[in-house]
Design a protein around this motif. Structure first.
Motif, PDB file in Angstrom:
ATOM      1  N   THR A 185      -5.024  -4.655  -0.975  1.00 19.75           N
ATOM      2  CA  THR A 185      -5.658  -3.899  -0.188  1.00 19.75           C
ATOM      3  C   THR A 185      -7.095  -4.161  -0.662  1.00 19.75           C
ATOM      4  O   THR A 185      -8.334  -4.313  -0.036  1.00 19.75           O
ATOM      5  N   ALA A 217       0.883  -1.130   0.119  1.00 17.19           N
ATOM      6  CA  ALA A 217      -0.106   0.148  -0.251  1.00 17.19           C
ATOM      7  C   ALA A 217       0.940   0.924   0.232  1.00 17.19           C
ATOM      8  O   ALA A 217       0.733   2.206  -0.167  1.00 17.19           O
ATOM      9  N   THR A 259     -11.084   1.954   0.570  1.00 18.72           N
ATOM     10  CA  THR A 259      -9.688   0.648  -0.433  1.00 18.72           C
ATOM     11  C   THR A 259     -10.167   0.998  -1.560  1.00 18.72           C
ATOM     12  O   THR A 259     -10.161   1.273  -2.994  1.00 18.72           O
TER      13      THR A 259
END
Length: 425
Positions: free
Chosen positions: A320, A274, A392
């Motif tokens: 994610t 991420a 996300t």
């Protein structure tokens, strides 16, 4: 709407609105001169015509200046609006002064100034407009040498009507457009503030998860060492039957500890990915196949039905996003342990819908419609998971929607198609 003149970009955007207002004023003045000349003989026709043409030239030069080399402050815009008032006042002085029905044109620069520039400068421009009107009253110039013309009264009444209509139209086009732009900007700022608050919540949750993960490492290592010691003691002191039963329990415990360690390692890898924003382009079919393998490992006996065929359009995904979908699957299995269905559609060009259905009792009222917009209390513990999943999905340009009926809950993940030839972000 001071934001328009707080930067060079804002001044460049405001330039076209100012040009439109000024050209509209020049056009009105020229048309008025043409109409008046058919009825009476103006005393200063040549001067008024030259002033109109000069006003048009100055308006064009101002637009070129603001668009090509815009100044860094709103003072230039205020100075231009003051010049508008002076030029309109000069034209009015040559065409009858305060008796000219077009005297209402002085209101246009004032109205634009109230929207465009800071309060102090708009007050100064308003005062200049009032002073100009007062000067026209004190120093009156006759509109024609023949003061007893019978057409003056009729011309004045018609001019008042035309001035009202034209001024209203210009205010609608110029000031109305600026006001609508202001409302859009305010909505964008409100959305930005909401996104920032959501990001702050996500950062807080991430920091808490990292701290918990760091603290869990030590007890897991301690439990692994204790398991080795228990195995050694059992092998030396216990009977064969008891040792065998205890060994099975220890093996199960070791598997669970190893699984916890894997989850912590996965959390660390997801955080690194991420941070580097590492995305990959996969077809929906390949991506959902990968998710199916992960779901099978997490829930070997889970009744998840993967409705094939899946579209072969590309999407941009990362670790994610995988976890976000797995969170939704976990919620669906919690609500509906007997049946969960996953499907994918391309109903809208350029968009892909991932649909997760279950036969549970449905979302709580606080989570229906657009779930995950904020953290809420939920008796099933779904608030934080939905919040993170929604964040996300939105980060990747998608949206999360929910529908609830008597059959259960349907979660719809709407994602944009990716460019298959583009580089990984």
């Amino acid at each position: 709407m001071e934001w328009l003149t707080h930067s060079q970009t804002g001044i460049r955007q405001a330039a076209r609105y100012l040009l439109g207002m000024r050209l509209a004023i020049v056009t009105i003045q020229l048309v008025a001169l043409a109409i008046v000349e058919t009825m009476i003989t103006l005393a200063h026709e040549t001067g008024a015509l030259l002033l109109c043409l000069g006003y048009g030239v100055l308006a064009t030069l101002g637009w070129l200046w603001f668009t090509r080399r815009p100044p860094a402050s709103s003072l230039a815009v205020s100075a231009g609006l003051l010049a508008d008032i002076m030029l309109i006042g000069g034209w009015l002085f040559l065409t009858g002064g305060y008796t000219n029905p077009l005297v209402s044109l002085l209101l246009l620069p004032i109205a634009v100034a109230i929207i465009l520039v800071p309060l102090g400068q708009s007050i100064a421009i308003t005062a200049s407009g009032i002073a100009t009107y007062t000067a026209l009253v004190l120093w009156h110039t006759p509109v024609t040498h023949d003061q007893h013309s019978n057409n003056l009264a009729q011309l004045h009444l018609f001019g008042m009507w035309a001035t009202f209509a034209l001024t209203a139209a210009i205010l609608l086009l110029v000031v109305g457009t600026l006001a609508r732009r202001l409302r859009r900007q305010q909505l964008q700022l409100a959305q930005f503030r909401e996104n920032r608050l959501r990001d702050e919540q996500i950062i807080a949750l991430g920091l808490s998860a990292a701290a918990v993960g760091h603290r869990l490492g030590t007890p897991l290592n301690t439990m692994t060492l204790l398991l080795d010691e228990i195995r050694s003691e059992t092998g030396r002191n216990g009977s064969t039957a008891d040792a065998g039963a205890l060994q099975e329990d220890l093996d199960t415990m070791e598997q669970q500890i190893h699984l916890c360690s894997q989850h912590l390692q996965q959390l660390t890898r997801a955080a690194v990915e991420a941070k580097s924003a590492n995305r990959e382009i996969l077809t929906v079919e390949d991506w959902l196949s990968r998710l199916r393998e992960s779901a099978t490992l997490l829930w070997p006996s889970g009744p998840i039905h993967w409705q094939r065929p899946f579209p072969k359009v590309p999407v941009a995904v990362d670790a994610t996003l995988d976890q976000a979908v797995l969170n939704l699957l976990a919620n669906a299995l919690t609500a509906s342990p007997a049946w969960v269905n996953v499907a994918a559609h391309t109903r809208t060009p350029g968009r892909v819908e991932i649909v997760v259905e279950d036969h549970g009792e449905g979302l709580e009222a606080a989570l229906e419609g657009a779930p995950g917009e904020e953290i809420v209390d939920s008796r099933n513990g779904l608030g934080v998971g939905l919040f993170l999943s929604n964040a996300t999905i939105q980060r990747l340009g998608g949206t999360l929607r929910a529908r609830t009926d008597e059959h259960g809950t349907t979660m719809v993940i709407d994602l944009p198609e990716a460019d298959p030839d583009g580089d990984n972000a």
